[in-house]
Motif scaffolding. Structure first.
Motif, PDB file in Angstrom:
ATOM      1  N   LEU A  24       0.801  -1.227   0.000  1.00 16.99           N
ATOM      2  CA  LEU A  24       0.000   0.000   0.000  1.00 16.99           C
ATOM      3  C   LEU A  24       0.835   1.279   0.000  1.00 16.99           C
ATOM      4  CD1 LEU A  24      -2.855  -1.033   2.471  1.00 16.99           C
ATOM      5  CD2 LEU A  24      -2.995  -0.816  -0.011  1.00 16.99           C
ATOM      6  N   ASP A  88      -0.330 -11.452  -8.209  1.00 14.23           N
ATOM      7  CA  ASP A  88      -1.554 -11.085  -7.503  1.00 14.23           C
ATOM      8  C   ASP A  88      -1.598 -11.802  -6.159  1.00 14.23           C
ATOM      9  OD1 ASP A  88      -2.401  -9.606  -9.735  1.00 14.23           O
ATOM     10  OD2 ASP A  88      -3.288 -11.404 -10.647  1.00 14.23           O
ATOM     11  N   GLU A  97      -8.239  -8.325  -1.235  1.00 22.89           N
ATOM     12  CA  GLU A  97      -8.974  -7.197  -1.803  1.00 22.89           C
ATOM     13  C   GLU A  97      -8.187  -5.892  -1.791  1.00 22.89           C
ATOM     14  OE1 GLU A  97     -12.861  -6.643  -0.295  1.00 22.89           O
ATOM     15  OE2 GLU A  97     -13.614  -8.565  -1.026  1.00 22.89           O
ATOM     16  N   GLN A  98      -7.351  -5.689  -0.750  1.00 25.02           N
ATOM     17  CA  GLN A  98      -6.657  -4.414  -0.616  1.00 25.02           C
ATOM     18  C   GLN A  98      -5.383  -4.334  -1.458  1.00 25.02           C
ATOM     19  OE1 GLN A  98      -4.100  -4.128   3.028  1.00 25.02           O
ATOM     20  NE2 GLN A  98      -5.404  -5.789   3.748  1.00 25.02           N
ATOM     21  N   PRO A 100      -2.910  -3.599  -4.205  1.00 26.65           N
ATOM     22  CA  PRO A 100      -3.103  -2.613  -5.279  1.00 26.65           C
ATOM     23  C   PRO A 100      -3.365  -3.211  -6.659  1.00 26.65           C
ATOM     24  CG  PRO A 100      -1.379  -1.863  -3.817  1.00 26.65           C
ATOM     25  CD  PRO A 100      -1.734  -3.248  -3.365  1.00 26.65           C
ATOM     26  N   ARG A 101      -2.646  -4.260  -7.025  1.00 27.89           N
ATOM     27  CA  ARG A 101      -2.864  -4.825  -8.369  1.00 27.89           C
ATOM     28  C   ARG A 101      -4.246  -5.466  -8.473  1.00 27.89           C
ATOM     29  NH1 ARG A 101      -1.416  -9.043 -12.199  1.00 27.89           N
ATOM     30  NH2 ARG A 101      -0.313  -8.105 -13.981  1.00 27.89           N
ATOM     31  N   ASN A 102      -4.698  -6.088  -7.391  1.00 29.07           N
ATOM     32  CA  ASN A 102      -6.042  -6.665  -7.388  1.00 29.07           C
ATOM     33  C   ASN A 102      -7.110  -5.577  -7.463  1.00 29.07           C
ATOM     34  OD1 ASN A 102      -5.002  -9.250  -7.214  1.00 29.07           O
ATOM     35  ND2 ASN A 102      -5.188  -9.374  -4.986  1.00 29.07           N
ATOM     36  N   VAL A 103      -6.872  -4.467  -6.757  1.00 20.05           N
ATOM     37  CA  VAL A 103      -7.809  -3.339  -6.809  1.00 20.05           C
ATOM     38  C   VAL A 103      -7.922  -2.823  -8.234  1.00 20.05           C
ATOM     39  CG1 VAL A 103      -8.235  -0.965  -6.060  1.00 20.05           C
ATOM     40  CG2 VAL A 103      -7.421  -2.666  -4.406  1.00 20.05           C
ATOM     41  N   LEU A 104      -6.768  -2.646  -8.886  1.00 19.73           N
ATOM     42  CA  LEU A 104      -6.777  -2.124 -10.257  1.00 19.73           C
ATOM     43  C   LEU A 104      -7.502  -3.075 -11.205  1.00 19.73           C
ATOM     44  CD1 LEU A 104      -5.959  -0.041 -12.338  1.00 19.73           C
ATOM     45  CD2 LEU A 104      -3.733  -1.171 -12.520  1.00 19.73           C
ATOM     46  N   ARG A 106      -9.867  -5.133 -10.456  1.00 23.11           N
ATOM     47  CA  ARG A 106     -11.299  -5.084 -10.142  1.00 23.11           C
ATOM     48  C   ARG A 106     -11.941  -3.822 -10.735  1.00 23.11           C
ATOM     49  NH1 ARG A 106     -10.642  -5.801  -5.081  1.00 23.11           N
ATOM     50  NH2 ARG A 106     -11.000  -3.695  -4.275  1.00 23.11           N
ATOM     51  N   ILE A 107     -11.230  -2.688 -10.606  1.00 25.00           N
ATOM     52  CA  ILE A 107     -11.771  -1.430 -11.106  1.00 25.00           C
ATOM     53  C   ILE A 107     -11.842  -1.416 -12.634  1.00 25.00           C
ATOM     54  CG2 ILE A 107     -11.247   1.043 -11.333  1.00 25.00           C
ATOM     55  CD1 ILE A 107     -10.182   0.934  -8.468  1.00 25.00           C
TER      56      ILE A 107
END
Length: 318
Positions: A24, A88, A97-98, A100-104, A106-107
């Motif tokens: 993060l 990942d 979930e938190q 960063p690559r997983n967040v990107l 998902r978005i």
């Protein structure tokens, strides 16, 4: 594009893989995996203790496994027996979930469901400094306004040209290198791509720049504000939403006041609405806030606006 990392190792003469993930704070974390073990590790992932990095976890959390994305693999041009691969993080059989690559991912998947293919380009800035961190690497780089200083960039030609040539060999399409607004500060720009590819490239870029600088006897730092009297390091991000075919920029409207479509304005509105919350991610360290709203630097400007505003081609806006 690799699918089988063991075959990639055999074909390319790779002896080790860096299984990488980003925490993060934007730190690059990795385990060094020998080629002999990579087939099994590609299936099971490399194990990490999430609390040992900057992730919101405790020592009580179970192991986190980083699953490599073989499509992202890069053989290090300056050390070809090693390859880097973005991964990942997973825990308890599902993506963290938190991370960063997983967040990107998902978005961007959410955006694609709305008919938008997210594209991005970046402009990362860094300083070349002495190995002990005592100051910039070039004692002759002393202009009050050193931006685009031809002589200063040529005095560091060996470092900058090697970084740029390496990026060319990787197919990134670098198109300009410049000395930036602070003494000892540089920026390299390359072609934009889909958001995930650009994010992976930026992570690798930071690692690459630091590694090549060290090979030349210097250090490279992307620290937001390494010197109180000099302009800090930023990373401008250019974001656009395209049609699924990638042929039409849906944020663009030549007739719009700022060249933006209604979709572009809606996206901009979302950035403005969430700006203060986003700052926790885009500016995660105390040092980040030494750059924002900083007093005037030696060059006369900090180039880091601190208010939530938008505008056209005007660098005083967020």
């Amino acid at each position: 594009m690799a699918a089988d990392l063991a075959k990639f190792a055999k074909d390319k003469g790779v002896r080790f893989f860096l299984f990488n993930f980003t925490d993060l704070f934007g730190n690059q974390r990795a385990k060094l995996v020998p080629a002999e073990a990579v087939a099994d590790m590609q299936k099971s992932g490399a194990g990490f203790a999430g609390f040992a990095t900057w992730l919101d976890m405790t020592p009580a959390h179970p192991d986190m496994f980083v699953m490599p994305d073989a499509a992202s693999v890069i053989q290090l041009p300056w050390r070809p027996e090693v390859a880097w691969v973005a991964g990942d993080p997973w825990m308890d059989g599902k993506p963290v979930e938190q991370a960063p690559r997983n967040v990107l991912k998902r978005i961007t998947a959410d955006a694609e469901a709305k008919g938008l293919k997210m594209m991005a380009g970046v402009e990362p800035e860094f300083h070349l400094i002495m190995p002990d961190g005592s100051g910039i690497s070039d004692e002759r780089d002393i202009q009050e306004k050193p931006c685009y200083d031809q002589s200063a960039i040529m005095r560091r030609f060996d470092v900058i040209s090697e970084i740029c040539t390496t990026m060319t060999s990787l197919g990134w399409g670098p198109y300009q290198n410049d000395h930036e607004d602070a003494n000892g500060q540089f920026e390299i720009n390359w072609n934009y791509n889909d958001a995930l590819t650009t994010a992976d490239q930026l992570c690798f870029f930071k690692f690459m720049v630091k590694s090549i600088a060290e090979n030349h006897g210097f250090r490279a730092t992307f620290m937001p504000k390494p010197f109180a009297n000099l302009t800090g390091n930023g990373c401008h991000v250019h974001i656009s939403g395209w049609s699924k075919s990638g042929k039409k920029n849906l944020f663009h409207d030549a007739k719009g006041e700022l060249g933006l479509s209604s979709t572009g304005y809606a996206f901009l509105g979302g950035l403005i609405h969430h700006a203060q919350a986003l700052a926790a991610i885009t500016n995660p360290a105390v040092n980040s806030y030494k750059r924002i709203n900083a007093p005037a630097t030696l060059s006369g400007a900090s180039w880091s606006p601190s208010s939530v505003t938008f505008g056209g081609n005007n660098r005083t806006h967020m």
